[in-house]
Design a protein around this motif. Structure first.
Motif, PDB file in Angstrom:
ATOM      1  N   LEU A 115       0.817  -1.207   0.000  1.00  0.00           N
ATOM      2  CA  LEU A 115       0.000   0.000   0.000  1.00  0.00           C
ATOM      3  C   LEU A 115       0.856   1.265   0.000  1.00  0.00           C
ATOM      4  O   LEU A 115       1.860   1.340   0.713  1.00  0.00           O
ATOM      5  CB  LEU A 115      -0.911   0.024   1.235  1.00  0.00           C
ATOM      6  CG  LEU A 115      -1.833  -1.173   1.448  1.00  0.00           C
ATOM      7  CD1 LEU A 115      -2.521  -1.062   2.810  1.00  0.00           C
ATOM      8  CD2 LEU A 115      -2.867  -1.258   0.339  1.00  0.00           C
ATOM      9  N   HIS A 119      -3.220   5.005  -0.258  1.00  0.00           N
ATOM     10  CA  HIS A 119      -4.079   3.837   0.014  1.00  0.00           C
ATOM     11  C   HIS A 119      -4.379   3.751   1.509  1.00  0.00           C
ATOM     12  O   HIS A 119      -5.526   3.506   1.913  1.00  0.00           O
ATOM     13  CB  HIS A 119      -3.392   2.539  -0.431  1.00  0.00           C
ATOM     14  CG  HIS A 119      -3.235   2.398  -1.907  1.00  0.00           C
ATOM     15  ND1 HIS A 119      -2.053   2.007  -2.484  1.00  0.00           N
ATOM     16  CD2 HIS A 119      -4.097   2.596  -2.935  1.00  0.00           C
ATOM     17  CE1 HIS A 119      -2.195   1.957  -3.798  1.00  0.00           C
ATOM     18  NE2 HIS A 119      -3.423   2.314  -4.093  1.00  0.00           N
ATOM     19  N   GLU A 171      -2.918  -0.892  -5.427  1.00  0.00           N
ATOM     20  CA  GLU A 171      -2.282  -1.678  -4.364  1.00  0.00           C
ATOM     21  C   GLU A 171      -1.939  -3.055  -4.916  1.00  0.00           C
ATOM     22  O   GLU A 171      -2.546  -3.531  -5.876  1.00  0.00           O
ATOM     23  CB  GLU A 171      -3.174  -1.733  -3.116  1.00  0.00           C
ATOM     24  CG  GLU A 171      -4.632  -2.078  -3.359  1.00  0.00           C
ATOM     25  CD  GLU A 171      -4.905  -3.545  -3.141  1.00  0.00           C
ATOM     26  OE1 GLU A 171      -3.953  -4.310  -2.954  1.00  0.00           O
ATOM     27  OE2 GLU A 171      -6.077  -3.907  -3.169  1.00  0.00           O
ATOM     28  N   THR A 177      -7.376   0.708  -6.921  1.00  0.00           N
ATOM     29  CA  THR A 177      -6.990   2.108  -6.762  1.00  0.00           C
ATOM     30  C   THR A 177      -7.735   2.654  -5.545  1.00  0.00           C
ATOM     31  O   THR A 177      -8.569   1.961  -4.950  1.00  0.00           O
ATOM     32  CB  THR A 177      -7.385   2.937  -7.994  1.00  0.00           C
ATOM     33  OG1 THR A 177      -8.823   2.953  -8.094  1.00  0.00           O
ATOM     34  CG2 THR A 177      -6.790   2.363  -9.268  1.00  0.00           C
ATOM     35  N   VAL A 178      -7.482   3.918  -5.233  1.00  0.00           N
ATOM     36  CA  VAL A 178      -8.204   4.528  -4.116  1.00  0.00           C
ATOM     37  C   VAL A 178      -9.706   4.593  -4.400  1.00  0.00           C
ATOM     38  O   VAL A 178     -10.526   4.502  -3.486  1.00  0.00           O
ATOM     39  CB  VAL A 178      -7.649   5.935  -3.805  1.00  0.00           C
ATOM     40  CG1 VAL A 178      -6.274   5.838  -3.179  1.00  0.00           C
ATOM     41  CG2 VAL A 178      -7.617   6.827  -5.044  1.00  0.00           C
ATOM     42  N   LEU A 181     -11.213   1.199  -3.642  1.00  0.00           N
ATOM     43  CA  LEU A 181     -11.286   1.002  -2.190  1.00  0.00           C
ATOM     44  C   LEU A 181     -12.464   1.757  -1.585  1.00  0.00           C
ATOM     45  O   LEU A 181     -13.177   1.240  -0.723  1.00  0.00           O
ATOM     46  CB  LEU A 181      -9.976   1.454  -1.533  1.00  0.00           C
ATOM     47  CG  LEU A 181      -8.731   0.622  -1.849  1.00  0.00           C
ATOM     48  CD1 LEU A 181      -7.475   1.327  -1.361  1.00  0.00           C
ATOM     49  CD2 LEU A 181      -8.831  -0.767  -1.225  1.00  0.00           C
TER      50      LEU A 181
END
Length: 270
Positions: A115, A119, A171, A177-178, A181
């Motif tokens: 990460l 992240h 990640e 990706t963010v 997430l």
């Protein structure tokens, strides 16, 4: 042996002063260790004085240690750098000190979970939002600290992105990706923020895949989430492609739940 014992004692004292926020004492101890070239010595949990200062949310001591040339790139036993730690705990003042110190900071450094600091900030923000949503009204009214934590963590996100952290970074474990997430956790607050960014490659960002799934696939799979419809509408409005298929050859519409709500929202995806 006596010299080694004194040295270990000095390291221990520095860490204690740092953790307790005793700035003047910490600076004096750090100055001595810096002269010996030992400022980055680690305690039993693998933390340098800088990492302890970040964990303890001591921005002034962080600044002092950096002025004495503490190494910003050293990580702890979990591969967490100072930036990872500040992002995880959501300490914006510490983050500002680190990012504005004029040092070369690797914003794409990976911890042992694969990460980046960005992240970590997103995962931490999602955990706080989940705690807020799980709280009863009475608890929420009695304790606004969770809201403060969420705001601080969002500020850390802003600082990282403004400093150049890439929202396109994936990640390692599942290529999320963010945005993946945030959508996966139904974090509408964070998704709104990410989709408000002025990115030249917004469509590419929105349609990136994580093991075959776009963010729109993930939103379609959020059965029972009160924010599913808004997430889908937001993603579509910013260029999400509903025709993309995942590894099972499913389009997002195929992942919608059955029932009236599922049918109604599915209509947006065709």
């Amino acid at each position: 042996m006596k010299t080694e014992t004194l040295f270990l004692l000095s390291v221990s004292i520095l860490h204690i002063y740092t953790a307790k926020g005793l700035r003047e004492y910490a600076f004096a101890a750090a100055e001595k260790l810096s002269e010996l070239g030992k400022l980055d010595s680690k305690e039993h949990k693998g933390k340098t004085a800088l990492l302890v200062a970040v964990t303890a949310n001591q921005p002034d001591i962080v600044q002092d240690l950096l002025s004495l040339s503490a190494d910003i790139s050293i990580c702890d036993v979990n591969g967490q750098t100072a930036v990872h730690v500040a992002a995880t705990y959501g300490f914006p003042r510490v983050m500002q000190v680190i990012l504005y110190a004029g040092l070369r900071v690797d914003l794409e450094a990976r911890n042992f979970e694969g990460l980046t600091p960005l992240h970590c900030a997103v995962i931490s923000h999602c955990a706080t939002i989940k705690a807020i949503n799980a709280s009863s009204s009475s608890t929420w009214l009695a304790d606004g600290s969770l809201q403060t934590q969420a705001e601080d963590k969002l500020m850390c996100l802003r600082l990282l992105i403004n400093a150049g952290a890439s929202v396109l970074s994936q990640e390692i474990k599942s290529n999320k990706t963010v945005l993946h997430l945030a959508v996966k956790e139904g974090n509408i607050h964070l998704v709104r923020f990410l989709l408000s960014l002025q990115l030249s490659n917004m469509q590419a960002f929105i349609n990136m895949k994580a093991h075959g799934h776009t963010a729109l696939h993930m939103a379609a799979g959020l059965h029972g989430s009160p924010f599913q419809e808004e997430l889908i509408r937001l993603l579509l409005s910013r260029g999400a492609d509903p025709s993309i298929r995942n590894l099972e050859n499913d389009q997002p519409a195929h992942l919608m739940q059955s029932g009236d709500k599922g049918e109604r929202v599915r209509g947006f995806l065709y």
